[in-house]
Write an enzyme that holds these catalytic residues in place. Structure first.
Site, short mmCIF file in Angstrom:
data_model
loop_
_atom_site.label_atom_id
_atom_site.label_comp_id
_atom_site.label_asym_id
_atom_site.label_seq_id
_atom_site.Cartn_x
_atom_site.Cartn_y
_atom_site.Cartn_z
N TYR A 137 0.85 -1.19 0.00
CA TYR A 137 0.00 0.00 0.00
C TYR A 137 0.89 1.24 0.00
O TYR A 137 1.83 1.34 0.79
CB TYR A 137 -0.90 0.01 1.24
CG TYR A 137 -1.73 1.26 1.39
CD1 TYR A 137 -2.77 1.54 0.50
CD2 TYR A 137 -1.50 2.16 2.43
CE1 TYR A 137 -3.55 2.67 0.64
CE2 TYR A 137 -2.28 3.30 2.58
CZ TYR A 137 -3.30 3.55 1.68
OH TYR A 137 -4.07 4.68 1.82
N ASP A 234 9.22 2.72 -0.32
CA ASP A 234 8.23 3.33 0.55
C ASP A 234 8.51 2.85 1.97
O ASP A 234 8.10 1.76 2.37
CB ASP A 234 6.82 2.92 0.09
CG ASP A 234 5.73 3.53 0.96
OD1 ASP A 234 6.05 4.15 1.98
OD2 ASP A 234 4.54 3.36 0.61
N LYS A 262 5.04 8.19 9.44
CA LYS A 262 4.79 7.45 10.67
C LYS A 262 5.72 7.84 11.82
O LYS A 262 5.45 8.78 12.53
CB LYS A 262 4.89 5.94 10.40
CG LYS A 262 3.88 5.42 9.39
CD LYS A 262 2.46 5.53 9.87
CE LYS A 262 1.47 4.96 8.86
NZ LYS A 262 0.09 5.33 9.13
#
Length: 445
Positions: A137, A234, A262
């Site tokens: 994702y 990513d 994050k």
């Protein structure tokens, strides 16, 4: 009328992100967070292993991060022009820590970072195609919002996560199986001159934890280099949670661009995109740069202060040593528990991340392997855990995390509660609403 009911009257579904409304927990209202725990509006206490999909590597409301954020708010507000000293310091810190970063730009989210990574890759190469991998994702934008948690019959086809995406956008994205170097070689042999970028989570944590093989990652680097394709890691999840240099430092493969988020600021809204200077200098932040880049809240003073305080603590205190040790304790303890209960299960993860798949066999390497997971049992056990004050997100394939605020006592309670929850599920059977679950979950990080 309850607060949750009031929310549903004025907020679609009563929540502000697609996977915050959990079947069976539609009235969950969070009242307070601290350390390794949160409390709901009824005063119920939960040890939190979900942790908002993992950004709070230090734990909720870390006092040092909170103090730095508050201090920044007394001296700086968002001016929206120029740059602050703190932004410069954060960029210097990030480029010093992450191997691929020569220059870096800040965003407000990881999705923005991956969007700009693909935009600048296309600007640099003049090509259209992007390669992503099943189970990974990379945010909500159209080019990569497909083939994350797919039903079995959708694997191998284009499987968008949303309606409203233009077909030509989907057509420009090629989806490959993760950990399949031969598939990578084939796609480059056929389309190499048209591939602008390859983007992947080096560890696909959006489906739990698929650990990459060395051959797979090296093949990606070799093929991208030969074809002049931009390799994008990513590391929105893996960056800083798995180490100060990200997973790229661990695996020894240096991408051309890296996206982060994050754990940079322990939960404050920040992302980053960095990499080779020649690519980063294509952005319009440099006069004449052809790839437009903007964001009103990029580099917000309080968010930057949170990031600097987080990174300082990650550098100066034994954070990774602590969370790696507790992560290993959780995985080892859970594996022993399922052996004792004679329940088919594969416990895997990396560092501070752990996940139990209810299936036979070795640790999975591809998304196809995960189709054997008993999703109803996966969700059922996690639902049962909440009765014992433990919260792991009850959606299929979602990983769990430990933070610097978790303790050995927390892991002991996790193992005790899991034993009780599993026995409950075995005794009562699969709840009716989960009996036909196969790939419940979705795509949010």
């Amino acid at each position: 009328m309850t607060l949750a009911e009031r929310a549903r009257r004025v907020i679609p579904g009563g929540v502000n992100s697609g996977q915050r409304s959990i079947p069976g927990f539609t009235d969950l209202v969070i009242a307070r967070t601290r350390g390794s725990r949160f409390w709901d509006q009824h005063g119920r206490e939960f040890t939190d292993y979900h942790a908002a999909f993992g950004p709070a590597v230090l734990g909720h409301n870390d006092p040092d991060v909170a103090a730095a954020t508050a201090e920044a708010g007394t001296t700086l507000a968002l001016a929206g022009v120029g740059v602050t000293e703190a932004e410069v310091a954060l960029a210097e810190e990030l480029t010093a820590l992450v191997p691929s970063l020569e220059k870096v730009l800040l965003t407000s989210t990881g999705s923005e970072a991956t969007f700009h990574a693909l935009r600048v890759a296309r600007a640099a190469t003049g090509r259209d195609l992007v390669v992503k991998f099943q189970g990974c994702y990379h945010g909500w934008h159209d080019a990569v919002s497909l083939n994350v948690i797919s039903a079995p019959e959708r694997v191998g086809t284009k499987d968008p996560t949303s309606t409203g995406i233009l077909a030509p956008v989907l057509d420009a994205t090629l989806v490959l199986p993760f950990n399949d170097p031969e598939a990578v070689r084939r796609v480059f042999a056929e389309h190499g001159r048209d591939i602008a970028a390859v983007i992947l989570e080096p560890v696909p944590h959006n489906v739990g934890a698929l650990l990459p093989t060395d051959t797979f990652l090296r093949t990606l680097r070799e093929e991208c280099t030969k074809a002049g394709t931009v390799l994008v890691f990513d590391e929105v999840i893996t960056g800083f949670r798995h180490g100060l240099g990200g997973y790229q430092e661990i695996c020894g493969i240096t991408p051309d661009l890296t996206t982060l988020g994050k754990a940079i600021a322990n939960g404050a809204p920040i992302g980053a995109l960095g990499g080779r200077a020649d690519l980063m200098d294509l952005f319009s932040t440099r006069p004449g740069g052809p790839a437009f880049f903007a964001g009103t809240y990029n580099g917000h003073p309080q968010v930057v202060a949170a990031a600097l305080a987080t990174l300082r603590k990650l550098r100066e205190e034994p954070v990774h040593e602590h969370i790696y040790r507790l992560g290993a304790r959780a995985r080892d303890g859970l594996a022993a528990l399922y052996r004792e209960l004679d329940v088919p299960a594969v416990v895997t993860g990396f560092g501070s991340v752990f996940v139990t798949y209810f299936m036979d066999g070795p640790a999975p390497l591809t998304y196809d392997d995960l189709l054997a997971n008993d999703a109803a049992r996966f969700i059922g056990v996690r639902r049962a855990l909440t009765d014992h004050g433990i919260f792991e997100l009850p959606l299929n394939l979602k990983r769990s995390h430990v933070s610097y605020a978790h303790t050995d006592d927390d892991i002991d309670r996790l193992l005790e509660a899991t034993a009780k929850a599993v026995r409950t599920v075995l005794a009562e059977g699969t709840p009716t609403d989960l009996a036909h679950t196969s790939t419940m979950g979705g795509a949010q990080r």
